[in-house]
Design a protein around this motif. Structure first.
Motif, PDB file in Angstrom:
ATOM      1  N   ALA A  75      57.330  13.162 126.948  1.00  0.00           N
ATOM      2  CA  ALA A  75      56.084  12.628 127.561  1.00  0.00           C
ATOM      3  C   ALA A  75      54.910  13.518 127.342  1.00  0.00           C
ATOM      4  O   ALA A  75      53.742  12.853 127.631  1.00  0.00           O
ATOM      5  CB  ALA A  75      56.571  12.949 129.314  1.00  0.00           C
ATOM      6  N   LEU A  76      54.971  14.805 127.287  1.00  0.00           N
ATOM      7  CA  LEU A  76      53.907  15.437 126.754  1.00  0.00           C
ATOM      8  C   LEU A  76      53.327  15.187 125.743  1.00  0.00           C
ATOM      9  O   LEU A  76      51.924  14.990 125.291  1.00  0.00           O
ATOM     10  CB  LEU A  76      54.196  17.018 126.751  1.00  0.00           C
ATOM     11  N   ASP A  77      53.972  14.619 124.594  1.00  0.00           N
ATOM     12  CA  ASP A  77      53.613  14.234 123.469  1.00  0.00           C
ATOM     13  C   ASP A  77      52.971  12.762 123.561  1.00  0.00           C
ATOM     14  O   ASP A  77      52.050  12.517 122.989  1.00  0.00           O
ATOM     15  CB  ASP A  77      54.879  13.872 122.446  1.00  0.00           C
ATOM     16  N   ILE A  78      53.458  12.065 124.470  1.00  0.00           N
ATOM     17  CA  ILE A  78      52.812  10.832 124.774  1.00  0.00           C
ATOM     18  C   ILE A  78      51.493  11.118 125.319  1.00  0.00           C
ATOM     19  O   ILE A  78      50.533  10.351 125.090  1.00  0.00           O
ATOM     20  CB  ILE A  78      53.619   9.904 125.587  1.00  0.00           C
ATOM     21  N   LEU A  79      51.477  12.023 126.264  1.00  0.00           N
ATOM     22  CA  LEU A  79      50.046  12.334 126.799  1.00  0.00           C
ATOM     23  C   LEU A  79      48.995  12.751 125.882  1.00  0.00           C
ATOM     24  O   LEU A  79      47.984  12.481 125.873  1.00  0.00           O
ATOM     25  CB  LEU A  79      50.303  13.330 127.996  1.00  0.00           C
TER      26      LEU A  79
END
Length: 133
Positions: A96-100
């Motif tokens: 999720a953090l990579d997507i953000l």
């Protein structure tokens, strides 16, 4: 035959380290019914990924979308990013953090880039002048 003290200590250290590593994450085991398993197998075959990768991607996407749905989540996002970076120096691909990060919601700067930027764009402090000048 008795075991030596050293071998007991080594075994106990190994068990302690395993317990510490186990506390760092939580494993979720889901066993879907036959219909859901068949559908998941079909989707994973179509996209060329394992069923667990398909589920992980979807969960990460939904988590990222939820995180940016409200400004009240900003602190939690930054805390999670800080903790993830403390543990591994980079974000796991597809999390999720990579997507953000890819969506420019958060910006992650590695230490080397920060050092270069600081040296290039910030001038050195001038020495203090004495009172006699």
């Amino acid at each position: 035959m008795s075991r030596g003290i050293l071998s007991k200590v080594i075994e106990e250290i190994g068990e302690t380290q395993a317990e510490i590593r186990a506390e760092d994450y939580t494993m979720v085991n889901v066993r879907p019914g036959e219909k859901v398993a068949s559908m998941l197998d079909l989707v994973s075959a179509l996209v060329g990924k394992t069923p667990s990768a398909v589920v992980a991607e979807e969960l990460s996407s939904r988590l990222a979308a939820y995180a940016v749905s409200s400004a009240t989540h900003a602190g939690a996002i930054l805390d999670a990013a800080e903790e993830a970076l403390k543990q591994s120096q980079m974000l796991q691909p597809g999390c999720a953090l990579d997507i953000l990060q890819k969506a420019d919601v958060i910006e992650v700067e590695n230490g080397f880039e920060k050092q270069i930027r600081d040296k290039l764009f910030f001038s050195k402090k001038e020495p203090k002048r004495g009172a006699h000048e």
